[in-house]
Enzyme design. Structure first.
Site, PDB file in Angstrom:
ATOM      1  N   MET A   1       0.835  -1.190   0.000  1.00 44.32           N
ATOM      2  CA  MET A   1       0.000   0.000   0.000  1.00 44.32           C
ATOM      3  C   MET A   1       0.873   1.245   0.000  1.00 44.32           C
ATOM      4  O   MET A   1       2.092   1.170   0.161  1.00 44.32           O
ATOM      5  CB  MET A   1      -0.919   0.009   1.215  1.00 44.32           C
ATOM      6  N   CYS A   2       0.245   2.375  -0.117  1.00 40.61           N
ATOM      7  CA  CYS A   2       0.942   3.654  -0.197  1.00 40.61           C
ATOM      8  C   CYS A   2       0.094   4.706   0.497  1.00 40.61           C
ATOM      9  O   CYS A   2      -1.005   4.450   0.974  1.00 40.61           O
ATOM     10  CB  CYS A   2       1.170   4.071  -1.644  1.00 40.61           C
ATOM     11  N   ARG A   3       0.613   5.900   0.535  1.00 40.91           N
ATOM     12  CA  ARG A   3      -0.145   7.096   0.908  1.00 40.91           C
ATOM     13  C   ARG A   3       0.096   8.113  -0.197  1.00 40.91           C
ATOM     14  O   ARG A   3       1.228   8.253  -0.684  1.00 40.91           O
ATOM     15  CB  ARG A   3       0.320   7.675   2.232  1.00 40.91           C
TER      16      ARG A   3
END
Length: 251
Positions: A1-3
């Site tokens: 995942m990322c932001r």
């Protein structure tokens, strides 16, 4: 995942948006508050921004964690813009793409980021990949799921689709091929921002006529932040924000 995060607003230093807030994207690289999958976003980062009177954005991307890049600190202090898209990355799978796999991806006036993962990658999207022209498939920026999702959205943009339509149709097709996918997509052309909430958090902060911020999570505790419902398309400009339920893929 990322932001990730996109901002349209007054011309300010990059650091005012990405570093200075208490829970900034910079801080989210090691201490996100709302991230549902993964805990540390240290597999690369990037920022793209628009200069006045130039529709083609500039980018700065690196393969390592943002906190280890001293050059970014100088860049964030002196570069000013009224429109940007930035991301910190937690890779779906190990790979050797390095900087090329870090968002934002770019083509022409557009910047793009993907917060999520494609289920059963890469086999699940092989049929969709074959719908792309050969030159677009061979020109993939990286061998990652996000790069292929970007290629699918970009194909629609080049065919004339608006930002929101390009993302909505891409999410429908990818979710249909790989139902377990998480597809929070973020796209801007410097004048508008489109985003999808599909499997992870998405928030926005809007000051009508002045500023629109769309992000994986709030970068401060301003009570005006609003969470976007899951399976929703958001399109924002400085003037307004619209939320539209996304169509479910065919059974």
């Amino acid at each position: 995942m990322c932001r990730h995060l996109a901002c349209l607003g007054p011309t300010v230093p990059l650091g005012e948006v990405l570093v200075a807030p208490e829970h900034s994207l910079y801080t989210q690289s090691w201490a996100p508050r709302h991230q549902r999958h993964g805990t540390v976003n240290a597999d690369g980062f990037g920022v793209g921004w628009y200069a006045q009177d130039d529709p083609v954005p500039a980018r700065y991307r690196r393969a390592g964690p943002v906190w280890a890049d001293l050059g970014f600190a100088d860049l964030a202090r002196v570069v000013r813009t009224g429109a940007l898209l930035a991301a910190v990355r937690d890779a779906t799978l190990p790979g050797a793409d390095g900087e090329a796999a870090a968002a934002p991806f770019a083509a022409g006036p557009w910047l793009f980021s993907h917060n999520g993962a494609v289920g059963e990658w890469p086999g699940s999207l092989a049929p969709l990949a074959l719908t792309l022209p050969a030159q677009e498939l061979l020109g993939l920026a990286a061998g990652s799921d996000s790069a292929l999702v970007w290629a699918l959205a970009l194909h629609r943009l080049r065919a004339g689709d608006a930002l929101g339509q390009a993302l909505a149709d891409t999410v429908r097709d990818v979710a249909g091929a790989a139902p377990s996918s998480r597809l929070n997509l973020l796209l801007t052309d410097g004048a508008a921002v489109a985003a999808t909430a599909w499997g992870d958090t998405l928030w926005y902060l809007h000051e009508p006529g002045r500023r629109a911020v769309v992000a994986s999570e709030p970068y401060d505790d301003d009570p005006r932040w609003r969470e976007v419902p899951d399976h929703t398309l958001l399109v924002a400009t400085r003037a307004d924000v619209t939320l539209t339920p996304l169509k479910e893929p065919p059974a």
